[in-house]
Design a protein around this motif. Structure first.
Motif, PDB file in Angstrom:
ATOM      1  N   VAL A 164       0.869  -1.175   0.000  1.00 38.65           N
ATOM      2  CA  VAL A 164       0.000   0.000   0.000  1.00 38.65           C
ATOM      3  C   VAL A 164       0.908   1.227   0.000  1.00 38.65           C
ATOM      4  N   THR A 165       0.641   2.152  -0.900  1.00 41.95           N
ATOM      5  CA  THR A 165       1.448   3.364  -0.987  1.00 41.95           C
ATOM      6  C   THR A 165       0.573   4.604  -0.836  1.00 41.95           C
ATOM      7  N   VAL A 166       1.194   5.654  -0.339  1.00 37.73           N
ATOM      8  CA  VAL A 166       0.572   6.973  -0.249  1.00 37.73           C
ATOM      9  C   VAL A 166       1.619   7.989  -0.678  1.00 37.73           C
ATOM     10  N   TYR A 167       1.152   9.193  -0.947  1.00 33.76           N
ATOM     11  CA  TYR A 167       2.065  10.244  -1.381  1.00 33.76           C
ATOM     12  C   TYR A 167       2.307  11.250  -0.268  1.00 33.76           C
ATOM     13  N   LEU A 168       3.470  11.854  -0.320  1.00 22.74           N
ATOM     14  CA  LEU A 168       3.938  12.785   0.699  1.00 22.74           C
ATOM     15  C   LEU A 168       2.970  13.942   0.925  1.00 22.74           C
ATOM     16  N   ASP A 169       2.260  14.346  -0.111  1.00 22.16           N
ATOM     17  CA  ASP A 169       1.377  15.501   0.017  1.00 22.16           C
ATOM     18  C   ASP A 169      -0.056  15.138   0.382  1.00 22.16           C
ATOM     19  N   GLU A 170      -0.329  13.844   0.641  1.00 25.50           N
ATOM     20  CA  GLU A 170      -1.671  13.455   1.076  1.00 25.50           C
ATOM     21  C   GLU A 170      -1.892  13.880   2.520  1.00 25.50           C
ATOM     22  N   SER A 171      -3.131  14.220   2.831  1.00 27.81           N
ATOM     23  CA  SER A 171      -3.435  14.599   4.215  1.00 27.81           C
ATOM     24  C   SER A 171      -3.421  13.351   5.090  1.00 27.81           C
ATOM     25  N   ILE A 172      -3.201  13.554   6.372  1.00 27.76           N
ATOM     26  CA  ILE A 172      -3.177  12.394   7.265  1.00 27.76           C
ATOM     27  C   ILE A 172      -4.574  11.779   7.396  1.00 27.76           C
ATOM     28  N   LEU A 173      -5.616  12.555   7.140  1.00 33.81           N
ATOM     29  CA  LEU A 173      -6.962  11.981   7.086  1.00 33.81           C
ATOM     30  C   LEU A 173      -7.096  11.033   5.896  1.00 33.81           C
ATOM     31  N   GLU A 174      -6.539  11.435   4.747  1.00 33.59           N
ATOM     32  CA  GLU A 174      -6.573  10.562   3.565  1.00 33.59           C
ATOM     33  C   GLU A 174      -5.779   9.283   3.817  1.00 33.59           C
ATOM     34  N   VAL A 175      -4.638   9.417   4.469  1.00 30.61           N
ATOM     35  CA  VAL A 175      -3.810   8.248   4.763  1.00 30.61           C
ATOM     36  C   VAL A 175      -4.535   7.317   5.730  1.00 30.61           C
ATOM     37  N   ALA A 176      -5.154   7.876   6.753  1.00 32.15           N
ATOM     38  CA  ALA A 176      -5.911   7.064   7.709  1.00 32.15           C
ATOM     39  C   ALA A 176      -7.018   6.293   6.992  1.00 32.15           C
ATOM     40  N   GLU A 177      -7.695   6.953   6.066  1.00 31.59           N
ATOM     41  CA  GLU A 177      -8.755   6.297   5.300  1.00 31.59           C
ATOM     42  C   GLU A 177      -8.187   5.176   4.428  1.00 31.59           C
ATOM     43  N   THR A 178      -7.044   5.414   3.811  1.00 30.87           N
ATOM     44  CA  THR A 178      -6.395   4.379   2.994  1.00 30.87           C
ATOM     45  C   THR A 178      -6.030   3.168   3.845  1.00 30.87           C
ATOM     46  N   LEU A 179      -5.439   3.403   5.010  1.00 31.73           N
ATOM     47  CA  LEU A 179      -5.064   2.297   5.897  1.00 31.73           C
ATOM     48  C   LEU A 179      -6.298   1.507   6.325  1.00 31.73           C
ATOM     49  N   ARG A 180      -7.384   2.227   6.614  1.00 35.79           N
ATOM     50  CA  ARG A 180      -8.623   1.551   7.018  1.00 35.79           C
ATOM     51  C   ARG A 180      -9.190   0.723   5.877  1.00 35.79           C
ATOM     52  N   GLU A 181      -9.273   1.329   4.693  1.00 33.17           N
ATOM     53  CA  GLU A 181      -9.826   0.624   3.535  1.00 33.17           C
ATOM     54  C   GLU A 181      -9.000  -0.604   3.157  1.00 33.17           C
ATOM     55  N   GLU A 182      -7.685  -0.475   3.224  1.00 29.51           N
ATOM     56  CA  GLU A 182      -6.791  -1.567   2.838  1.00 29.51           C
ATOM     57  C   GLU A 182      -6.559  -2.556   3.988  1.00 29.51           C
ATOM     58  N   ARG A 183      -7.024  -2.172   5.171  1.00 31.67           N
ATOM     59  CA  ARG A 183      -6.902  -3.014   6.360  1.00 31.67           C
ATOM     60  C   ARG A 183      -5.451  -3.371   6.663  1.00 31.67           C
ATOM     61  N   VAL A 184      -4.608  -2.333   6.665  1.00 32.86           N
ATOM     62  CA  VAL A 184      -3.187  -2.488   6.973  1.00 32.86           C
ATOM     63  C   VAL A 184      -2.792  -1.450   8.020  1.00 32.86           C
ATOM     64  N   GLY A 185      -1.631  -1.646   8.600  1.00 33.12           N
ATOM     65  CA  GLY A 185      -1.149  -0.732   9.622  1.00 33.12           C
ATOM     66  C   GLY A 185      -0.085   0.225   9.144  1.00 33.12           C
ATOM     67  N   SER A 186       0.268   0.136   7.850  1.00 33.74           N
ATOM     68  CA  SER A 186       1.301   1.033   7.343  1.00 33.74           C
ATOM     69  C   SER A 186       1.180   1.175   5.832  1.00 33.74           C
ATOM     70  N   ALA A 187       1.840   2.215   5.334  1.00 33.18           N
ATOM     71  CA  ALA A 187       1.912   2.443   3.892  1.00 33.18           C
ATOM     72  C   ALA A 187       3.292   3.004   3.568  1.00 33.18           C
TER      73      ALA A 187
END
Length: 153
Positions: free
Chosen positions: A12-35
């Protein structure tokens, strides 16, 4: 045992300029603890964890929607190549105090290895009942191994 045997290729990857709310949502959707965090050129910059969001992100509670990964990410890329030994990987994890390490070759993400992956791999190699029990617990508690609130179970 090779690092590539332990690494999960489903990164699972995220970008440096994503908000931490977006990252939290990605982690929840992907059901992982890190990106794995990437810059705009898709270069690996590090790893952001659910713990990072809670521990470091809490200071931005009034601006979660506008606070980016860049604001909470520890600088310094930590990764290993596919030829790294398991001993080298575990020494790096111990020295740096990390539980997750991306596997990168020529700038391309090949996977990510977690402490849990190492324990499960060692349990299989060593055929130890104690390690096998521990590995079973880890696999059962893995975010991808258990059902979540959105599942039908």
């Amino acid at each position: 045992m090779e690092i590539t045997e332990l690494a999960s290729e489903d990164v699972v990857t995220v970008y440096l300029d994503e908000s931490i709310l977006e990252v939290a949502e990605t982690l929840r959707e992907e059901r992982v603890g890190s990106a794995v965090v990437l810059d705009s050129n898709d270069d690996v910059l590090g790893v952001v964890t659910d713990r990072d969001l809670v521990v470091y992100g809490q200071q931005f509670v009034d601006s979660l929607a506008t606070t980016t990964v860049n604001d909470i990410l520890s600088m310094g890329v930590l990764s290993v190549g596919p030829d790294e030994s398991v001993l080298g990987l575990t020494e790096l994890m111990r020295e740096e105090g990390v539980r997750r390490v991306p596997v990168v070759e020529d700038g391309e993400i090949l996977g990510i290895v977690t402490l849990d992956d190492v324990i499960v791999g060692l349990a299989e190699d060593l055929e130890s009942p104690e390690l096998e029990n521990l590995a079973a617990v880890i696999e059962a508690e893995s975010p991808r191994g258990r059902s979540g609130p959105d599942d039908d179970r």
